[in-house]
Design a protein around this motif. Structure first.
Motif, PDB file in Angstrom:
ATOM      1  N   VAL A 290       0.983  -1.154   0.044  1.00 54.08           N
ATOM      2  CA  VAL A 290      -0.059   0.193  -0.243  1.00 54.08           C
ATOM      3  C   VAL A 290       1.050   1.480   0.024  1.00 54.08           C
ATOM      4  N   ALA A 291       0.743   2.118  -0.827  1.00 57.24           N
ATOM      5  CA  ALA A 291       1.600   3.411  -1.134  1.00 57.24           C
ATOM      6  C   ALA A 291       1.288   4.250   0.438  1.00 57.24           C
ATOM      7  N   GLN A 292       0.065   4.313   0.688  1.00 61.74           N
ATOM      8  CA  GLN A 292      -0.142   5.156   2.016  1.00 61.74           C
ATOM      9  C   GLN A 292       0.269   4.383   3.111  1.00 61.74           C
ATOM     10  N   VAL A 293       1.540   4.370   3.495  1.00 65.82           N
ATOM     11  CA  VAL A 293       2.241   3.401   4.574  1.00 65.82           C
ATOM     12  C   VAL A 293       1.740   3.995   5.994  1.00 65.82           C
ATOM     13  N   GLU A 294       1.241   5.089   6.159  1.00 69.83           N
ATOM     14  CA  GLU A 294       0.569   5.435   7.451  1.00 69.83           C
ATOM     15  C   GLU A 294      -0.775   4.724   7.828  1.00 69.83           C
ATOM     16  N   ALA A 295      -1.289   4.033   6.527  1.00 72.09           N
ATOM     17  CA  ALA A 295      -2.497   3.055   6.862  1.00 72.09           C
ATOM     18  C   ALA A 295      -2.071   1.770   7.748  1.00 72.09           C
ATOM     19  N   ALA A 296      -0.881   1.531   7.808  1.00 68.31           N
ATOM     20  CA  ALA A 296      -0.486   0.460   8.502  1.00 68.31           C
ATOM     21  C   ALA A 296      -0.908   0.193   9.831  1.00 68.31           C
ATOM     22  N   ASP A 297      -1.066   1.434  10.862  1.00 69.91           N
ATOM     23  CA  ASP A 297      -1.751   1.222  12.176  1.00 69.91           C
ATOM     24  C   ASP A 297      -3.187   0.758  12.003  1.00 69.91           C
ATOM     25  N   ALA A 298      -3.846   1.332  11.138  1.00 72.38           N
ATOM     26  CA  ALA A 298      -5.250   0.970  10.930  1.00 72.38           C
ATOM     27  C   ALA A 298      -5.529  -0.523  10.421  1.00 72.38           C
ATOM     28  N   VAL A 299      -4.697  -1.043   9.851  1.00 71.78           N
ATOM     29  CA  VAL A 299      -4.641  -2.322   9.261  1.00 71.78           C
ATOM     30  C   VAL A 299      -4.614  -3.366  10.025  1.00 71.78           C
ATOM     31  N   LEU A 300      -3.285  -3.239  11.029  1.00 74.89           N
ATOM     32  CA  LEU A 300      -3.094  -4.146  12.061  1.00 74.89           C
ATOM     33  C   LEU A 300      -3.868  -3.949  13.370  1.00 74.89           C
ATOM     34  N   ALA A 301      -4.625  -2.937  13.486  1.00 71.33           N
ATOM     35  CA  ALA A 301      -5.672  -2.885  14.459  1.00 71.33           C
ATOM     36  C   ALA A 301      -6.812  -3.801  14.298  1.00 71.33           C
ATOM     37  N   ARG A 302      -6.867  -4.392  13.009  1.00 71.40           N
ATOM     38  CA  ARG A 302      -8.025  -5.350  12.776  1.00 71.40           C
ATOM     39  C   ARG A 302      -7.356  -6.742  12.642  1.00 71.40           C
ATOM     40  N   LEU A 303      -6.066  -6.915  12.993  1.00 74.89           N
ATOM     41  CA  LEU A 303      -5.566  -8.300  12.847  1.00 74.89           C
ATOM     42  C   LEU A 303      -5.073  -8.705  14.081  1.00 74.89           C
ATOM     43  N   ASP A 304      -4.811 -10.220  14.316  1.00 72.71           N
ATOM     44  CA  ASP A 304      -4.384 -10.606  15.359  1.00 72.71           C
ATOM     45  C   ASP A 304      -3.092 -11.151  15.530  1.00 72.71           C
ATOM     46  N   ALA A 305      -2.509 -11.218  14.151  1.00 72.86           N
ATOM     47  CA  ALA A 305      -0.750 -11.654  14.080  1.00 72.86           C
ATOM     48  C   ALA A 305      -0.521 -11.304  12.618  1.00 72.86           C
ATOM     49  N   LEU A 306       0.572 -11.140  12.246  1.00 71.25           N
ATOM     50  CA  LEU A 306       1.197 -10.848  10.864  1.00 71.25           C
ATOM     51  C   LEU A 306       2.369 -11.721  10.495  1.00 71.25           C
ATOM     52  N   VAL A 307       2.262 -12.393   9.210  1.00 71.05           N
ATOM     53  CA  VAL A 307       3.287 -12.983   8.670  1.00 71.05           C
ATOM     54  C   VAL A 307       4.035 -12.062   7.530  1.00 71.05           C
ATOM     55  N   VAL A 308       5.264 -11.743   7.743  1.00 66.89           N
ATOM     56  CA  VAL A 308       6.105 -11.090   6.553  1.00 66.89           C
ATOM     57  C   VAL A 308       6.560 -12.135   5.818  1.00 66.89           C
ATOM     58  N   SER A 309       6.158 -12.258   4.631  1.00 66.52           N
ATOM     59  CA  SER A 309       6.422 -13.211   3.713  1.00 66.52           C
ATOM     60  C   SER A 309       7.579 -13.172   2.908  1.00 66.52           C
ATOM     61  N   GLY A 310       8.113 -14.249   2.011  1.00 67.66           N
ATOM     62  CA  GLY A 310       9.366 -14.484   1.348  1.00 67.66           C
ATOM     63  C   GLY A 310       9.035 -13.542   0.235  1.00 67.66           C
ATOM     64  N   GLY A 311      10.159 -13.314  -0.601  1.00 66.89           N
ATOM     65  CA  GLY A 311      10.111 -12.607  -2.018  1.00 66.89           C
ATOM     66  C   GLY A 311      11.544 -12.040  -2.304  1.00 66.89           C
ATOM     67  N   ALA A 312      11.411 -10.974  -2.921  1.00 61.93           N
ATOM     68  CA  ALA A 312      12.604 -10.279  -3.569  1.00 61.93           C
ATOM     69  C   ALA A 312      13.654  -9.830  -2.561  1.00 61.93           C
ATOM     70  N   ASP A 313      14.763  -9.656  -3.116  1.00 59.96           N
ATOM     71  CA  ASP A 313      15.707  -8.949  -2.152  1.00 59.96           C
ATOM     72  C   ASP A 313      15.426  -7.615  -1.587  1.00 59.96           C
ATOM     73  N   ILE A 314      15.961  -7.218  -0.432  1.00 62.07           N
ATOM     74  CA  ILE A 314      15.692  -5.948   0.042  1.00 62.07           C
ATOM     75  C   ILE A 314      16.565  -4.966  -0.556  1.00 62.07           C
ATOM     76  N   ASP A 315      16.144  -3.498  -0.643  1.00 59.75           N
ATOM     77  CA  ASP A 315      16.778  -2.496  -1.110  1.00 59.75           C
ATOM     78  C   ASP A 315      18.254  -2.409  -0.429  1.00 59.75           C
TER      79      ASP A 315
END
Length: 239
Positions: A48-73
Motif C-alpha cells: 500500500v502506497a499510503q504507509v501511514e495506513a499500517a496502524d489501521a490495518v493491524l488494528a484489525r488483525l491478530d498476527a502478521l506474517v512477513v512473507s518471502g520474496g525479492a531482495d531488500i533494497d
C-alpha cells in the motif's frame, strides 16, 4: 473464541491467468493453506502506497506474517548493491517496514519467513550478507530455479523456535541472502555452515523469524505457534 485473523504480506508481480496478463497481488497458496490448517483465517496484505495506513490495518488483525520474496533494497541498511542483488521492490520494502513499526507498537505477534526474516533484521538496524554463497562456498540454500534447497538446521536449546520445531530438523529454503547483524534479537537456529537460520526477541512475546519456508512442510509447528499466539492476543483485547 473468535478465529484469529492472520495478515500475510504479498508480492506485486506481472502475472498470467485465464485471458489476463497484468500486474497482480499474489502469494503462493501454501501460506494461506498453512494458516487455515493450523486454525487461523488468512488475510492477504498487498503493498500500500499510503504507509501511514499500517496502524489501521493491524488494528484489525491478530498476527502478521512477513512473507518471502525479492531482495531488500541495500540502501535500507547502508550498503551498495552486490552484483547478485537485484529486483528489490521499494513499495514492498516501505509498506512492510511500516507494518513492522505498527506491529511493534501494539506488540502484535509476528512471524518472518525468508525475506521476512531479513526485513525484520533490517528493521531493527541490522544488515545482510548480500550473497550467501560467497560466505559458505556452496549453493545449497538456493539451488536455482523453482527448486527448494534442503538443509539441516540446529535450534538453540531453550529458544522459542526449539520449543515449536524441536532440536534439529531438515528445512526447505530458497535464499541467496542471509542475516549478518540482528540487533535486539538472539540467533536461535543455525545451519551446519554457520549461517543464521532463525532469530527471535527475548521474553514471552511472539516476535520470531526463520530463513526457511515452514509453509511448504508437513510440520507447520511455527505457524501453529503463531496462530496460538494470535488467539491469545485476540482474547486479551476482547476479540
Amino acid at each position: 473464541m473468535a478465529v484469529p485473523v492472520i495478515g500475510l504480506t504479498t508480492y506485486r508481480e506481472h502475472a498470467a491467468w485465464g485471458v489476463w496478463r497484468q500486474p497482480a497481488d499474489v502469494l503462493p497458496a501454501q501460506y494461506a493453506t498453512a494458516v487455515e490448517q493450523t486454525g487461523g483465517v488468512p488475510l492477504l496484505l498487498p503493498p500500500v502506497a499510503q504507509v501511514e495506513a499500517a496502524d489501521a490495518v493491524l488494528a484489525r488483525l491478530d498476527a502478521l506474517v512477513v512473507s518471502g520474496g525479492a531482495d531488500i533494497d541495500p540502501t535500507r541498511y547502508g550498503a551498495e548493491p552486490h552484483p547478485r542483488t537485484a529486483g528489490w521492490r521499494e513499495d514492498r520494502d516501505a509498506w512492510e517496514l511500516a507494518l513492522l513499526d505498527a506491529a511493534d507498537a501494539i506488540r502484535l505477534p509476528v512471524l518472518g519467513i525468508c525475506r521476512g526474516m531479513q526485513l525484520m533484521a533490517v528493521h531493527a538496524g541490522g544488515s545482510l550478507h548480500q550473497h550467501t554463497p560467497d560466505l559458505v562456498e556452496h549453493d545449497e540454500h538456493s539451488p536455482g530455479g523453482d527448486v527448494f534447497g534442503e538443509i539441516e538446521v540446529a535450534t538453540v536449546g531453550g529458544s522459542r523456535v526449539a520449543a515449536l520445531v524441536g532440536e534439529r530438523l531438515t528445512v526447505s529454503c530458497h535464499h541467496h541472502q542471509s542475516v549478518l547483524e540482528h540487533p535486539g534479537y538472539v540467533a536461535s537456529a543455525h545451519a551446519g555452515d554457520g549461517s543464521v537460520e532463525a532469530i527471535e526477541s527475548e521474553g514471552d512475546r511472539f516476535w520470531l523469524a526463520v530463513q526457511w519456508h515452514p509453509e511448504t512442510a508437513a510440520d507447520v509447528g511455527l505457524l501453529a505457534g503463531l496462530v496460538r499466539a494470535a488467539a491469545t492476543y485476540a482474547a486479551g483485547r476482547g476479540r
